[in-house]
Design a protein around this motif. Sequence first.
Motif, mmCIF file in Angstrom:
data_model
loop_
_atom_site.group_PDB
_atom_site.id
_atom_site.type_symbol
_atom_site.label_atom_id
_atom_site.label_comp_id
_atom_site.label_asym_id
_atom_site.label_seq_id
_atom_site.Cartn_x
_atom_site.Cartn_y
_atom_site.Cartn_z
ATOM 1 N N PRO A 20 -73.850 -4.691 -32.671
ATOM 2 C CA PRO A 20 -72.983 -3.884 -31.799
ATOM 3 C C PRO A 20 -72.102 -4.773 -30.917
ATOM 4 C CG PRO A 20 -75.234 -3.064 -31.758
ATOM 5 C CD PRO A 20 -75.271 -4.379 -32.480
ATOM 6 N N LEU A 21 -70.840 -4.446 -30.879
ATOM 7 C CA LEU A 21 -69.893 -5.145 -30.010
ATOM 8 C C LEU A 21 -69.893 -4.443 -28.654
ATOM 9 C CD1 LEU A 21 -67.606 -7.274 -29.747
ATOM 10 C CD2 LEU A 21 -66.031 -5.498 -30.487
ATOM 11 N N LEU A 22 -70.079 -5.223 -27.592
ATOM 12 C CA LEU A 22 -70.160 -4.652 -26.247
ATOM 13 C C LEU A 22 -68.866 -4.804 -25.456
ATOM 14 C CD1 LEU A 22 -73.748 -5.690 -25.101
ATOM 15 C CD2 LEU A 22 -72.997 -3.660 -26.347
ATOM 16 N N GLY A 23 -67.935 -5.593 -25.972
ATOM 17 C CA GLY A 23 -66.671 -5.777 -25.272
ATOM 18 C C GLY A 23 -66.058 -7.111 -25.627
ATOM 19 N N MET A 24 -65.014 -7.472 -24.893
ATOM 20 C CA MET A 24 -64.334 -8.758 -25.052
ATOM 21 C C MET A 24 -64.123 -9.387 -23.682
ATOM 22 S SD MET A 24 -63.308 -6.689 -27.688
ATOM 23 C CE MET A 24 -61.729 -5.985 -27.323
ATOM 24 N N ALA A 25 -63.903 -10.691 -23.688
ATOM 25 C CA ALA A 25 -63.638 -11.417 -22.446
ATOM 26 C C ALA A 25 -62.660 -12.541 -22.744
ATOM 27 C CB ALA A 25 -64.935 -11.948 -21.849
ATOM 28 N N VAL A 26 -62.232 -13.222 -21.684
ATOM 29 C CA VAL A 26 -61.284 -14.321 -21.810
ATOM 30 C C VAL A 26 -61.936 -15.581 -21.251
ATOM 31 C CG1 VAL A 26 -59.041 -15.213 -21.085
ATOM 32 C CG2 VAL A 26 -59.285 -12.791 -21.654
ATOM 33 N N THR A 27 -61.906 -16.641 -22.029
ATOM 34 C CA THR A 27 -62.450 -17.922 -21.587
ATOM 35 C C THR A 27 -61.402 -18.680 -20.775
ATOM 36 O OG1 THR A 27 -61.696 -19.167 -23.522
ATOM 37 C CG2 THR A 27 -63.821 -18.019 -23.705
#
Length: 346
Positions: A20-27
Amino acid sequence: MYRRAQDGTPVRGDLADGEPLLGMAVTGEPREVLLRERDREAPEPPEDGPGRADLRIECQGPGPADACPPKAFRPAEEEAPGIGDAVDGCLDGSGAEGAFIRLLMKRLPERGHHFWLIGGAVRDLVDVGPEAEPNDLDFAGTLPPLELRQEIDDWSVDAGLGDYRALMSRPSLVVHLSRPEQGGGSRILEYKALAVTDFLFPAYGGSLTDDVASRDLTVNSLYYDHGRRLLVDPTGEGIAHLRARPRVLASRNTERPAGRSALVLLRFLKFAFRYPDADLSRLRDWAATLPADLPDRLGESDWRALRHSWRSCVPDEGLHRALEIAGFLGPAAVALVDRLTAEARA
């Protein structure tokens, strides 16, 4: 009505290599990474985390409004007569800047993405009416922040705003377009991708019902779609709380970082000052879940943000009242306000 974009943008609920994908973020690079359960307790987005091209994405997640009940969608002109003309007037009076916001309103839906006016402008237009004269235009949408930053740079040239630059705040993932000669201090728009709140850092890829958990108050969680002339109230309480007498101040915020909880507490103070007769009982219930040693859990960057917010939330003559409100909200609020009032008096 609000179908998810068909351009391959992942959303919470998709599967990434079967997980399951819970979201995205930016490094920090910056680079977008996909987030899964293993990232929930990480202090920062994983620098070596997978991107979209690294995993097989199965699109099983919902559209941005699929979880909203039918009553969440209201004809905007019925709930707030004149709201469309008021927003048009604000845009028309902003020259090339307003024209650029119109360009975003047109091009994002053409790409299959959605774009809502959110926050104080919508609240005041629903509460006061068109005489509120909005001039602070904040937006939420489904396009990821790094993509929007690039699109803004490209489209601002087309719109005759070539000397403007799109910037993204790393602590919040808010994208804004600013006049360069003013050092980024004057912003013609702010945009935040629909958030998720499962992590210890900002993340996105959620729905409207996820996003309200990143907002401070239900009355500030109303989303206005100018193209459809539609008002969306995902909590089902925002309009009712705004129109209740006394007004009801309540929060659905579930953000995990201590610094965010502290900023939300200061926002409670701001609106308790604005609406002195408001019912604060739901805010007290929310604040009761916070640790009494909240100030000790904050870093220096948190304190910088809090000191700035304090100046905008608490008037100079309001220190005594701020302490009274904090006493009602509970130990965490008292500890935070005690420290900030001591600094203000020093």
